[in-house]
Structures are given as C-alpha cells and as structure tokens.
Design a protein around this motif. Sequence first.
Motif, PDB file in Angstrom:
ATOM      1  N   ILE A   1      44.653 -20.245  81.540  1.00 26.62           N
ATOM      2  CA  ILE A   1      45.559 -19.725  80.522  1.00 26.62           C
ATOM      3  C   ILE A   1      46.831 -19.161  81.155  1.00 26.62           C
ATOM      4  O   ILE A   1      47.899 -19.160  80.525  1.00 26.62           O
ATOM      5  CB  ILE A   1      44.837 -18.657  79.674  1.00 26.62           C
ATOM      6  CG1 ILE A   1      43.760 -19.353  78.871  1.00 26.62           C
ATOM      7  CG2 ILE A   1      45.777 -17.861  78.808  1.00 26.62           C
ATOM      8  CD1 ILE A   1      43.091 -18.615  77.834  1.00 26.62           C
TER       9      ILE A   1
ATOM     10  N   ILE B   1      49.382 -21.743  81.359  1.00 30.46           N
ATOM     11  CA  ILE B   1      49.781 -22.076  79.979  1.00 30.46           C
ATOM     12  C   ILE B   1      50.797 -21.055  79.473  1.00 30.46           C
ATOM     13  O   ILE B   1      51.792 -21.414  78.825  1.00 30.46           O
ATOM     14  CB  ILE B   1      48.549 -22.136  79.062  1.00 30.46           C
ATOM     15  CG1 ILE B   1      47.689 -23.360  79.408  1.00 30.46           C
ATOM     16  CG2 ILE B   1      48.965 -22.199  77.597  1.00 30.46           C
ATOM     17  CD1 ILE B   1      46.416 -23.457  78.599  1.00 30.46           C
ATOM     18  N   CYS B   2      50.559 -19.766  79.754  1.00 26.29           N
ATOM     19  CA  CYS B   2      51.512 -18.721  79.349  1.00 26.29           C
ATOM     20  C   CYS B   2      52.890 -18.986  79.959  1.00 26.29           C
ATOM     21  O   CYS B   2      53.919 -18.894  79.267  1.00 26.29           O
ATOM     22  CB  CYS B   2      51.005 -17.345  79.790  1.00 26.29           C
ATOM     23  SG  CYS B   2      49.493 -16.803  78.991  1.00 26.29           S
TER      24      CYS B   2
ATOM     25  N   VAL C   1      54.524 -22.019  78.238  1.00 29.05           N
ATOM     26  CA  VAL C   1      55.057 -21.677  76.917  1.00 29.05           C
ATOM     27  C   VAL C   1      56.367 -20.905  77.053  1.00 29.05           C
ATOM     28  O   VAL C   1      57.354 -21.171  76.357  1.00 29.05           O
ATOM     29  CB  VAL C   1      54.017 -20.859  76.126  1.00 29.05           C
ATOM     30  CG1 VAL C   1      54.642 -20.268  74.862  1.00 29.05           C
ATOM     31  CG2 VAL C   1      52.830 -21.737  75.748  1.00 29.05           C
TER      32      VAL C   1
ATOM     33  N   THR D   1      59.110 -23.341  78.256  1.00 28.38           N
ATOM     34  CA  THR D   1      59.445 -24.413  77.320  1.00 28.38           C
ATOM     35  C   THR D   1      60.135 -23.900  76.062  1.00 28.38           C
ATOM     36  O   THR D   1      61.095 -24.511  75.552  1.00 28.38           O
ATOM     37  CB  THR D   1      58.167 -25.178  76.916  1.00 28.38           C
ATOM     38  OG1 THR D   1      57.522 -25.653  78.091  1.00 28.38           O
ATOM     39  CG2 THR D   1      58.505 -26.356  76.009  1.00 28.38           C
TER      40      THR D   1
ATOM     41  N   TRP E   1      48.300 -13.356  71.603  1.00 33.12           N
ATOM     42  CA  TRP E   1      48.552 -14.744  71.234  1.00 33.12           C
ATOM     43  C   TRP E   1      48.977 -14.874  69.774  1.00 33.12           C
ATOM     44  O   TRP E   1      49.753 -15.762  69.408  1.00 33.12           O
ATOM     45  CB  TRP E   1      47.313 -15.602  71.506  1.00 33.12           C
ATOM     46  CG  TRP E   1      47.182 -15.900  72.966  1.00 33.12           C
ATOM     47  CD1 TRP E   1      46.472 -15.199  73.883  1.00 33.12           C
ATOM     48  CD2 TRP E   1      47.819 -16.955  73.667  1.00 33.12           C
ATOM     49  NE1 TRP E   1      46.615 -15.747  75.136  1.00 33.12           N
ATOM     50  CE2 TRP E   1      47.440 -16.844  75.031  1.00 33.12           C
ATOM     51  CE3 TRP E   1      48.671 -17.991  73.298  1.00 33.12           C
ATOM     52  CZ2 TRP E   1      47.881 -17.714  76.003  1.00 33.12           C
ATOM     53  CZ3 TRP E   1      49.101 -18.870  74.282  1.00 33.12           C
ATOM     54  CH2 TRP E   1      48.710 -18.727  75.617  1.00 33.12           C
TER      55      TRP E   1
ATOM     56  N   GLU F   1      58.858 -28.295  68.849  1.00 37.36           N
ATOM     57  CA  GLU F   1      58.356 -27.124  69.580  1.00 37.36           C
ATOM     58  C   GLU F   1      57.352 -26.345  68.729  1.00 37.36           C
ATOM     59  O   GLU F   1      56.404 -25.766  69.246  1.00 37.36           O
ATOM     60  CB  GLU F   1      59.526 -26.243  69.993  1.00 37.36           C
ATOM     61  CG  GLU F   1      60.417 -26.878  71.067  1.00 37.36           C
ATOM     62  CD  GLU F   1      61.693 -26.076  71.286  1.00 37.36           C
ATOM     63  OE1 GLU F   1      62.137 -25.411  70.334  1.00 37.36           O
ATOM     64  OE2 GLU F   1      62.233 -26.123  72.402  1.00 37.36           O
TER      65      GLU F   1
ATOM     66  N   LEU G   1      54.151 -27.903  69.146  1.00 42.24           N
ATOM     67  CA  LEU G   1      53.605 -27.518  70.450  1.00 42.24           C
ATOM     68  C   LEU G   1      52.877 -26.185  70.354  1.00 42.24           C
ATOM     69  O   LEU G   1      51.776 -26.011  70.907  1.00 42.24           O
ATOM     70  CB  LEU G   1      54.731 -27.434  71.483  1.00 42.24           C
ATOM     71  CG  LEU G   1      54.343 -26.857  72.857  1.00 42.24           C
ATOM     72  CD1 LEU G   1      53.309 -27.737  73.534  1.00 42.24           C
ATOM     73  CD2 LEU G   1      55.574 -26.710  73.746  1.00 42.24           C
ATOM     74  N   VAL G   2      53.468 -25.233  69.631  1.00 40.24           N
ATOM     75  CA  VAL G   2      52.822 -23.930  69.447  1.00 40.24           C
ATOM     76  C   VAL G   2      51.481 -24.098  68.736  1.00 40.24           C
ATOM     77  O   VAL G   2      50.469 -23.503  69.110  1.00 40.24           O
ATOM     78  CB  VAL G   2      53.744 -22.977  68.656  1.00 40.24           C
ATOM     79  CG1 VAL G   2      53.015 -21.669  68.356  1.00 40.24           C
ATOM     80  CG2 VAL G   2      55.002 -22.692  69.448  1.00 40.24           C
TER      81      VAL G   2
ATOM     82  N   VAL H   1      48.958 -25.427  71.123  1.00 39.33           N
ATOM     83  CA  VAL H   1      48.483 -24.377  72.026  1.00 39.33           C
ATOM     84  C   VAL H   1      47.433 -23.524  71.345  1.00 39.33           C
ATOM     85  O   VAL H   1      46.380 -23.206  71.918  1.00 39.33           O
ATOM     86  CB  VAL H   1      49.667 -23.509  72.512  1.00 39.33           C
ATOM     87  CG1 VAL H   1      49.148 -22.260  73.222  1.00 39.33           C
ATOM     88  CG2 VAL H   1      50.559 -24.305  73.453  1.00 39.33           C
TER      89      VAL H   1
ATOM     90  N   GLY I   1      44.157 -25.381  71.011  1.00 37.54           N
ATOM     91  CA  GLY I   1      43.459 -25.372  72.295  1.00 37.54           C
ATOM     92  C   GLY I   1      42.852 -24.026  72.612  1.00 37.54           C
ATOM     93  O   GLY I   1      41.738 -23.939  73.144  1.00 37.54           O
ATOM     94  N   MET I   2      43.575 -22.943  72.279  1.00 37.50           N
ATOM     95  CA  MET I   2      43.055 -21.600  72.518  1.00 37.50           C
ATOM     96  C   MET I   2      41.801 -21.330  71.702  1.00 37.50           C
ATOM     97  O   MET I   2      40.823 -20.762  72.191  1.00 37.50           O
ATOM     98  CB  MET I   2      44.132 -20.562  72.184  1.00 37.50           C
ATOM     99  CG  MET I   2      45.316 -20.565  73.142  1.00 37.50           C
ATOM    100  SD  MET I   2      44.844 -20.021  74.793  1.00 37.50           S
ATOM    101  CE  MET I   2      44.375 -18.344  74.436  1.00 37.50           C
TER     102      MET I   2
END
Length: 411
Positions: A30, A33-34, A37, A40, A99, A114, A117-118, A121, A124-125
Amino acid sequence: MHNPFRLAEPQILQQQLTLVMRHFRSTLVIIPICLLVWWTLSNEVNTPYLHWWAAGAVSSNLLLQLYSWYCLNRTRLEVKIRRKAMIYTVLHLVDGCTWGLLSWLVLSNVSDVEGILVMGVFAGMLGGSLATLSPVPLFYLAFALPQVTGIISKLWFMEDIIYHSLAMAGFLYFFALLGQLLNSTKTTLSAITMTFELANSNAKLRAIEKSQTLEQERQRLMQEMHDGLGSSLVSALRVVENGKMQSGELAGVLKDCIDDLKLAIDSIEPVDDDLLLLLATLRFRLGARLENTGIRLQWKVAQIPPLDWLDPRSSLHVLRILQEAFTNIIKHTKATEVTLSTRLDADSVVVTVTDNGGGFELTDAIQSGGRGLASQLHRAKAIGAEVSWLSDSKETSVMLKLPVKQKYEPG
C-alpha cells in the motif's frame, strides 16, 4: 441471534489476531500505492492536501505494521487480548478514514479517467482488506466503512448522473464483499474450533496413554522387585534361619538388595534418550561402594548420539547389565582399578567396563552359571543389544554394544 461483528472468546480471538497480524505485513504494498496516487492525481488545486494525505496514509499503514510486530514479538498476545483487539480496530478505523478522505480531496478536480483510477484503487483496497482481515469482521468493517462512506457520499453529491451510478456500484460492491467476508469468517472459525477440539482430543488420549504407561511401569517394577530384590531377600532369610550365613555375608546380600532397589528407582527417572545421564546415575550409586573396597573408578565417556528407544524398561536392562559387571569385579577379582568408557562404533554405541584383576575362562564361566553372564546375555538380547567379554591374565573387559536406532521393538 449471533452478532458476526462481536469479538470471539479469548482463546479463539487469539488465533484470529495471530492470523491477521502475521498476514498484515503483506499490505506494505500500500505504501507505493499511496505514493503513486499522490504523484498521479496531484495538481495545482489539490497538491498541498495530497502531500498531507500521502504522509497520513503511509503513517497509518506503518503504525499497523509496527503494532502487529510489537504484539507478536514483544508481548504475550493472550494477555489483555480484547484490549489489543480494540486498539487494532481503532488503528484500522484511522486507516480507513484516511482512505475515505481521498475521494473528497481529488474527485472534484480531476478528469473522468483519474476519477475511475480512484474508484479502482478503492475497489482494490476493499478486496485487499477482505483477504487480510477476513478472520475478524469487525476489523474489516472499521477499515472499509469509512472508506466506502467517503467515496459514495462524494460521488453522490457530484452532479453528473454517471457518478451517482458509480456510487450505487460502490455501495453494492461493499455489501457483496461483506457477504463473502462473513462466509469466509465462518469457515475460519470452524477451522479454529476444530483445531481446539482436536487438541483437546489429543490431550485426553495422551492422558489415557500416560495412565496406561504408569500402570505398565508399576507392573514392571513389581515384577522386577519380585524377581530380583524379593528373591534375594527370601534366599538370605532362609540361609539366616538355618544359621548358615555369617554377618559379613548377610551384609553383602543386603547391600546387593539395596543396589537392586536403587537401580529400579533410577530407571524411572527420565533421561530424555541420554545414555550418559543414565550412566551418571550408575556412577553415583556405585562410586562409594567401589571406593570402600579400594577400587579406583576411571570415567572416560565420550560424546554419543541420543538413543530414542531408551525408555524406563530398557534403561533398567542397561543398568542391570553394567551392575552385574561391577558386582563381579567387586566379588570375584582383586582389581584395584576399573574403567568405564564409551565410544561410537558405526551405528552403535559401545560401553566398556575394564578391570585390572585376574582374567577368567569365558566358556567355563557360562557353563557353570557363575558371575551372572547368562543374565547379562538375556538382558542384552531383550533390548536388541550385544554383550561380549575379553579376558586375559592382566585384565577383563565387558563390552555392551547398543544400537543407535532400534530395528525392532525391544522384547
């Protein structure tokens, strides 16, 4: 009705926490990933906020990692187990809120791509939290609920109908994962419960086996005392009643009886496959008697492998074979020195007792039944061992060859 989000009993909860905490180290992914994010999605509007968000998200994950490591390695997990579980719940709540805040920071000022994309994420979380926290639904709820609430509420307040659809999809996705989580938790709890039941059954079987072993040992000792100590005392009593035994001879018989009793007691002591420890008890018992008769004992033992078959019954056979060797030296030789040594010979351990007294003729001794040689042969055969003698005019050696691994159960 059973509440699936209620903490389990302490014994089961300890197993659940162990599963979660050991698996949680995999969530270190993670952290990149942070950073991804933040790199990006940052722009002129949200960059200052995303800086703080990335730092908070990384810190909350590291805090969970640190607490998991602390509980597993620096404390006894079962102590104050419910308190630790509640602290762990609060830490997941903080992580989930971090999150959940992400959608409010970026969805109003990023492109549609985008925004998707959020959502990816978050999906996935949620899936990752299901895999990591499945044994304890409360942890999943503490982490996922603020995350889902943040993104759904933000999407719902946006004007585009597409975002409303995404909000509904996120809501349904959350409940689908929640149902899967509860089913997975039932399976995990069943497995943990079966483990405890199996452990209890094994404990009961071990208790029964121990009871049977104690009874067998009691019977064995009674038989040994009847055949050895009892027979010697009865024989001595009859001779004394007939007036055919002098006080010195009687004292010798009584000493032999006491030695027999002590050896029987020593054989019960656990030696944990350690032949040297068993020999040390023999040295303690016979050392003073040898010294009183003017015989010096030399102890030359070497390191040898453990004998996993050395149970109390086999230990008594070994002690009696060696006791017979020392008794013969005391009674029938004029030795001034006796040496006990050990060595490893291929797949066997050899214990040798050597004295500097006069030798004897082996064939005549066995045929005449003297010196208890037949008894030594019988006891050696009973434990899958071999006993042999070497004798000349200067010294006599008794060699007991014990296998490191038994090829069959001792008879």
